[in-house]
Scaffold this active site. Structure first.
Site, PDB file in Angstrom:
ATOM      1  N   GLU A  49      -5.892  -7.763  -4.820  1.00 42.22           N
ATOM      2  CA  GLU A  49      -4.832  -6.791  -5.132  1.00 42.22           C
ATOM      3  C   GLU A  49      -3.585  -7.472  -5.709  1.00 42.22           C
ATOM      4  O   GLU A  49      -2.906  -6.903  -6.568  1.00 42.22           O
ATOM      5  CB  GLU A  49      -4.474  -5.997  -3.869  1.00 42.22           C
ATOM      6  CG  GLU A  49      -5.606  -5.058  -3.455  1.00 42.22           C
ATOM      7  CD  GLU A  49      -5.444  -4.462  -2.062  1.00 42.22           C
ATOM      8  OE1 GLU A  49      -4.404  -4.723  -1.407  1.00 42.22           O
ATOM      9  OE2 GLU A  49      -6.365  -3.749  -1.624  1.00 42.22           O
ATOM     10  N   LYS A  74       4.738   3.448  -1.879  1.00 41.09           N
ATOM     11  CA  LYS A  74       4.116   4.403  -2.794  1.00 41.09           C
ATOM     12  C   LYS A  74       5.177   5.364  -3.369  1.00 41.09           C
ATOM     13  O   LYS A  74       6.318   5.416  -2.884  1.00 41.09           O
ATOM     14  CB  LYS A  74       3.030   5.174  -2.034  1.00 41.09           C
ATOM     15  CG  LYS A  74       1.868   4.283  -1.570  1.00 41.09           C
ATOM     16  CD  LYS A  74       0.821   5.123  -0.842  1.00 41.09           C
ATOM     17  CE  LYS A  74      -0.325   4.278  -0.354  1.00 41.09           C
ATOM     18  NZ  LYS A  74      -1.365   5.108   0.327  1.00 41.09           N
ATOM     19  N   ASN A 118       1.357   8.721   2.436  1.00 43.70           N
ATOM     20  CA  ASN A 118       1.656   7.985   3.664  1.00 43.70           C
ATOM     21  C   ASN A 118       2.526   6.750   3.439  1.00 43.70           C
ATOM     22  O   ASN A 118       2.454   5.790   4.194  1.00 43.70           O
ATOM     23  CB  ASN A 118       0.353   7.644   4.392  1.00 43.70           C
ATOM     24  CG  ASN A 118      -0.593   6.840   3.522  1.00 43.70           C
ATOM     25  OD1 ASN A 118      -0.217   6.415   2.427  1.00 43.70           O
ATOM     26  ND2 ASN A 118      -1.795   6.606   4.007  1.00 43.70           N
ATOM     27  N   ARG A 120      -0.131  -4.357   8.446  1.00 42.23           N
ATOM     28  CA  ARG A 120      -0.928  -3.161   8.782  1.00 42.23           C
ATOM     29  C   ARG A 120      -0.453  -2.581  10.122  1.00 42.23           C
ATOM     30  O   ARG A 120      -0.438  -1.365  10.311  1.00 42.23           O
ATOM     31  CB  ARG A 120      -2.417  -3.506   8.856  1.00 42.23           C
ATOM     32  CG  ARG A 120      -3.014  -4.039   7.558  1.00 42.23           C
ATOM     33  CD  ARG A 120      -3.533  -2.989   6.637  1.00 42.23           C
ATOM     34  NE  ARG A 120      -4.616  -2.204   7.167  1.00 42.23           N
ATOM     35  CZ  ARG A 120      -5.213  -1.227   6.493  1.00 42.23           C
ATOM     36  NH1 ARG A 120      -4.806  -0.939   5.241  1.00 42.23           N
ATOM     37  NH2 ARG A 120      -6.190  -0.531   7.021  1.00 42.23           N
ATOM     38  N   TYR A 132      -8.088   0.848  -6.115  1.00 42.38           N
ATOM     39  CA  TYR A 132      -8.797   1.766  -5.201  1.00 42.38           C
ATOM     40  C   TYR A 132     -10.291   1.837  -5.514  1.00 42.38           C
ATOM     41  O   TYR A 132     -10.921   2.871  -5.261  1.00 42.38           O
ATOM     42  CB  TYR A 132      -8.165   3.160  -5.261  1.00 42.38           C
ATOM     43  CG  TYR A 132      -6.882   3.299  -4.447  1.00 42.38           C
ATOM     44  CD1 TYR A 132      -6.821   2.885  -3.105  1.00 42.38           C
ATOM     45  CD2 TYR A 132      -5.739   3.865  -5.001  1.00 42.38           C
ATOM     46  CE1 TYR A 132      -5.652   3.015  -2.359  1.00 42.38           C
ATOM     47  CE2 TYR A 132      -4.562   4.007  -4.250  1.00 42.38           C
ATOM     48  CZ  TYR A 132      -4.532   3.576  -2.931  1.00 42.38           C
ATOM     49  OH  TYR A 132      -3.380   3.720  -2.183  1.00 42.38           O
ATOM     50  N   HIS A 146       1.108   1.043   1.264  1.00 40.70           N
ATOM     51  CA  HIS A 146      -0.219   0.426   1.256  1.00 40.70           C
ATOM     52  C   HIS A 146      -0.054  -1.004   1.725  1.00 40.70           C
ATOM     53  O   HIS A 146       0.942  -1.652   1.401  1.00 40.70           O
ATOM     54  CB  HIS A 146      -0.798   0.422  -0.169  1.00 40.70           C
ATOM     55  CG  HIS A 146      -1.975  -0.498  -0.307  1.00 40.70           C
ATOM     56  ND1 HIS A 146      -3.249  -0.094   0.023  1.00 40.70           N
ATOM     57  CD2 HIS A 146      -2.066  -1.803  -0.665  1.00 40.70           C
ATOM     58  CE1 HIS A 146      -4.080  -1.123  -0.148  1.00 40.70           C
ATOM     59  NE2 HIS A 146      -3.382  -2.167  -0.558  1.00 40.70           N
ATOM     60  N   THR A 195      -3.605   5.354   8.972  1.00 41.95           N
ATOM     61  CA  THR A 195      -3.537   6.054   7.685  1.00 41.95           C
ATOM     62  C   THR A 195      -2.844   7.412   7.732  1.00 41.95           C
ATOM     63  O   THR A 195      -2.063   7.741   6.838  1.00 41.95           O
ATOM     64  CB  THR A 195      -4.975   6.231   7.133  1.00 41.95           C
ATOM     65  OG1 THR A 195      -5.621   4.958   7.145  1.00 41.95           O
ATOM     66  CG2 THR A 195      -4.966   6.789   5.720  1.00 41.95           C
TER      67      THR A 195
HETATM   68  P1  DAT Z   1      -5.184   2.779   4.271  1.00 35.02           P
HETATM   69  O1  DAT Z   1      -4.140   3.102   3.228  1.00 35.02           O
HETATM   70  O2  DAT Z   1      -4.673   3.044   5.660  1.00 35.02           O
HETATM   71  O3  DAT Z   1      -5.781   1.409   4.105  1.00 35.02           O
HETATM   72  P2  DAT Z   1      -7.641   3.819   3.107  1.00 35.02           P
HETATM   73  O4  DAT Z   1      -7.780   2.501   2.411  1.00 35.02           O
HETATM   74  O5  DAT Z   1      -8.799   4.307   3.895  1.00 35.02           O
HETATM   75  O6  DAT Z   1      -6.357   3.825   4.064  1.00 35.02           O
HETATM   76  O7  DAT Z   1      -7.307   4.952   2.033  1.00 35.02           O
HETATM   77  C1  DAT Z   1      -6.472   4.672   0.935  1.00 35.02           C
HETATM   78  C2  DAT Z   1      -5.536   5.842   0.717  1.00 35.02           C
HETATM   79  O8  DAT Z   1      -6.285   7.005   0.351  1.00 35.02           O
HETATM   80  C3  DAT Z   1      -4.771   6.268   1.972  1.00 35.02           C
HETATM   81  O9  DAT Z   1      -3.603   5.499   2.147  1.00 35.02           O
HETATM   82  C4  DAT Z   1      -4.491   7.711   1.698  1.00 35.02           C
HETATM   83  C5  DAT Z   1      -5.726   8.157   0.950  1.00 35.02           C
HETATM   84  N1  DAT Z   1      -6.726   8.736   1.857  1.00 35.02           N
HETATM   85  C6  DAT Z   1      -7.572   8.072   2.687  1.00 35.02           C
HETATM   86  N2  DAT Z   1      -8.353   8.913   3.373  1.00 35.02           N
HETATM   87  C7  DAT Z   1      -7.995  10.158   2.972  1.00 35.02           C
HETATM   88  C8  DAT Z   1      -8.427  11.464   3.294  1.00 35.02           C
HETATM   89  N3  DAT Z   1      -9.388  11.688   4.182  1.00 35.02           N
HETATM   90  N4  DAT Z   1      -7.816  12.516   2.677  1.00 35.02           N
HETATM   91  C9  DAT Z   1      -6.847  12.313   1.770  1.00 35.02           C
HETATM   92  N5  DAT Z   1      -6.402  11.104   1.406  1.00 35.02           N
HETATM   93  C10 DAT Z   1      -6.953  10.043   1.996  1.00 35.02           C
HETATM   94 MG    MG Z   2      -6.923   0.634   2.478  1.00 34.51          MG
END
Ligand code: DAT
Ligand code: MG
Length: 139
Positions: A131, A10, A117, A86, A50, A120, A92
């Site tokens: 994707e 990212k 973070n 992963r 997303y 992805h 996350t």
């Molecule tokens: P991951 O990237 O671990 O698959 P995700 O798909 O649930 O996690 O979320 C996508 C992205 O959105 C994640 O990398 C960071 C952001 N995100 C997720 N939950 C969040 C939250 N509670 N507050 C802020 N950003 C968040």
């Molecule tokens: Mg995700």
């Protein structure tokens, strides 16, 4: 089973100069790089990437962050690479991600409203296929 996944370094990872370190970890694990492309995501790409998060409170800041600079989009291939990447990435939230993972070793909670973070990784074979089509429409 050999499969493919979509990985993103990212904008925070690219800005901090960690793209090479993250690619190193993917390769050191034994996965193969199939394609890499440095590009700044458009709103349209992110709305598709997303789609599951549209409407959530963090969606708008997430999109803004993801458009703040280039991401390195990667297709990686290998045995159970979807699950394996992963595991390499870690959970996350970078503050509590365990040491040894990309997020745990290299990430922390930045003073923003959105989690930055570093990476992805697709979370299933269906999302990987979807994707890869979003980020590499010609592949
Ligand atoms: P991951 O990237 O671990 O698959 P995700 O798909 O649930 O996690 O979320 C996508 C992205 O959105 C994640 O990398 C960071 C952001 N995100 C997720 N939950 C969040 C939250 N509670 N507050 C802020 N950003 C968040
Ligand atoms: Mg995700």
């Amino acid at each position: 089973m050999t499969e493919r996944t979509l990985i993103l370094v990212k904008p925070d990872g690219v800005k901090r100069g960690l793209a090479g370190e993250i690619l190193r970890r993917i390769e050191a694990k034994g996965y193969t790089l199939v394609a890499v492309h440095l590009r700044t995501a458009t709103e349209d790409v992110l709305a598709r990437h997303y789609a599951e998060h549209v409407g959530k409170p963090f969606y708008e800041p997430l999109v803004e962050f993801m458009m703040s600079g280039p991401s390195l989009a990667v297709i990686a291939e290998g045995d159970r690479v979807i699950e394996g990447f992963r595991a390499l990435a870690g959970p996350t939230d970078p503050t509590t991600a365990p040491p040894g993972t990309i997020r745990g070793d290299l990430g922390r909670q930045w003073p923003t409203t959105v989690l930055q973070n570093l990476v992805h990784g697709s979370d299933s074979s269906a999302s990987a296929e979807f994707e890869i089509g979003v980020w590499f429409p010609s592949l």
